[in-house]
Design a protein around this motif. Structure first.
Motif, short mmCIF file in Angstrom:
data_model
loop_
_atom_site.label_atom_id
_atom_site.label_comp_id
_atom_site.label_asym_id
_atom_site.label_seq_id
_atom_site.Cartn_x
_atom_site.Cartn_y
_atom_site.Cartn_z
N LEU A 396 -5.19 6.40 3.81
CA LEU A 396 -4.25 5.35 4.15
C LEU A 396 -4.75 3.98 3.66
CD1 LEU A 396 -3.44 6.36 7.83
CD2 LEU A 396 -2.10 6.86 5.80
N ARG A 397 -3.83 3.11 3.31
CA ARG A 397 -4.19 1.79 2.82
C ARG A 397 -3.75 0.74 3.84
NH1 ARG A 397 -0.98 0.51 -0.85
NH2 ARG A 397 0.41 2.31 -0.76
N LYS A 398 -4.62 -0.23 4.07
CA LYS A 398 -4.27 -1.31 4.99
C LYS A 398 -3.31 -2.25 4.31
CE LYS A 398 -6.33 -4.72 8.10
NZ LYS A 398 -7.60 -5.33 8.60
N VAL A 399 -2.27 -2.68 5.02
CA VAL A 399 -1.23 -3.54 4.45
C VAL A 399 -1.42 -4.97 4.99
CG1 VAL A 399 1.24 -3.98 4.24
CG2 VAL A 399 0.38 -1.62 4.25
N PHE A 400 -1.36 -5.94 4.10
CA PHE A 400 -1.47 -7.35 4.49
C PHE A 400 -0.09 -8.00 4.30
CE2 PHE A 400 -5.67 -5.97 3.24
CZ PHE A 400 -6.48 -6.50 4.24
N VAL A 401 0.46 -8.53 5.38
CA VAL A 401 1.78 -9.12 5.33
C VAL A 401 1.62 -10.61 5.10
CG1 VAL A 401 3.94 -9.48 6.56
CG2 VAL A 401 2.65 -7.36 6.90
#
Length: 402
Positions: A396-401
């Motif tokens: 899984l990849r961490k998402v930065f909003v």
């Protein structure tokens, strides 16, 4: 009803905005009693003044205290006694109870002003009572009188709800449903001055309907007499309708000619029911919607989003997505969020810096907490609920909003 996010301070102005009808209804009833009393006093005093003037004129003309004068004085004394009895009855049967209702309602509202925060026990109890009041109001408006009376009795809130008003509404509406205007016309006569002030056409509409029913039965003579007695005097404001009503006698009930077909239409009775209820609400300063609905509208307006009506996007914890609440939510605009929030479809929790969004290789995003809990239950494997694709937690990849 707080002043800001995370604040529990009571928004007194916001609360009182909803409570205006609660305080106005007994006030309007008391004012109605006052006007009734005033008219009664003026009528009796006018008669006594006339009798007094007659006695004065008799004495000026040299007439002594004869038998007629004594009878006139006795009649005045009797009238004064009757007036005293009527005023006593008005005070006992209307004035005092209405004053008690007004006092209890104002004391009930004073709790809001004294409460420092929404978490105080006093405000919590007040909120529970307010919900009971709203439930009674909703039940009365939707024809569930037994439910309303049961809640009122169990909670002991008779002075805080308007059961009597709605029972009168129900009684008069039942008459209209059975095609009788008698009760509604009697109500119009009692409230003639107030209806005139509101420029209501309810009485004319009821009179016109009674005339239409006579025409429907082909009782021509009775219809003409009714027209002369009760409808012609409305000519200043309703001349066009009166002309159509006059010509209605030339058309049978099964006519296909408009507008006479519309006059014979039975659905006019449904319109009269709605017009009567609207007039009652206006006279008593009641909202046309149940107070419970108005409160729900306010909450739903802050939650509603266009995605709530997307069949593929449903959240079991979202009131707007609920089938019953969703119907009410259709009446309100979508909320405007200055700062967007992302909600995890698995857990229903907001994703933020403490619970960041994590993306599957296929692009679907869920919260880290929900995915870690899933991985712990399935030996480190997580499954996308929408695409059913599986992978390890490390993929899984961490998402930065931004």
């Amino acid at each position: 009803m707080s002043n800001g996010a995370g604040s529990s301070k009571v928004n007194v102005e916001g609360v009182m905005l909803f409570e205006q009808p609660f305080a106005r209804v007994p006030f309007e009833n008391y004012r109605k009693v006052f006007r009734t009393t005033q008219r009664q006093i003026e009528k009796d005093f006018s008669a006594m003044q006339t009798a007094t003037n007659d006695l004065v004129e008799r004495s000026k003309n040299g007439g002594g205290v004869d038998e007629d004068a004594v009878q006139g004085i006795d009649a005045m004394i009797t009238r004064v006694d009757n007036l005293k009895r009527k005023l006593s009855d008005l005070n006992e049967n209307f004035g005092v109870p209405t004053q008690a209702v007004m006092k209890e309602r104002l004391e009930h509202l004073s709790v809001v002003e004294d409460a420092q925060t929404q978490t105080t026990p006093e405000y919590q109890r007040w909120s529970d009572t307010r919900l009971d009041r709203w439930l009674v109001d909703w039940a009365l408006r939707t024809g569930r009188e037994r439910t309303a009376k049961k809640i009122t009795a169990e909670k002991g809130i008779h002075t805080l709800v308007d059961v009597d008003i709605f029972m009168d509404i129900r009684r008069i509406e039942l008459g209209l449903v059975t095609h009788s205007c008698t009760e509604a016309l009697a109500w119009c006569n009692e409230n003639k001055a107030a209806l005139r002030k509101l420029k209501s056409t309810l009485e004319f509409d009821l009179r016109l309907q009674e005339y239409i029913e006579l025409a429907r039965l082909r009782q021509t003579d009775e219809a003409i007499g009714y027209l002369k007695r009760h409808i012609v005097n409305w000519h200043d404001a309703h001349m066009q309708q009166i002309k159509q009503a006059t010509a209605l006698l030339a058309f049978p009930p099964n006519t296909t000619c408009n507008p006479y077909k519309r006059l014979y239409d039975p659905s006019r009775w449904d319109s009269l029911v709605r017009a009567f209820r609207l007039a009652v609400y206006n006279l008593n300063s009641l909202p046309t919607e149940p107070l419970l609905n108005l409160a729900l509208y306010a909450g739903l307006a802050s939650l509603k989003l266009p995605s709530c009506y997307d069949g593929s996007c449903k959240n079991v914890d979202c009131p707007v997505c609920d089938p019953d609440f969703g119907v009410l939510a259709q009446e309100v605009p979508s909320s405007h969020h200055v700062n967007s929030t992302i909600v995890c479809q698995i857990s229903g929790k907001i994703m933020n810096e403490d619970n960041p969004p994590m993306a599957f290789p296929n692009g679907y995003v869920y919260s880290r907490e929900a995915l870690e809990e899933m991985a712990a239950q399935h030996q480190g494997i997580v499954t996308c609920p929408r695409s059913h694709k599986t992978c390890t937690l490390q993929e899984l990849r961490k998402v930065f909003v931004s």
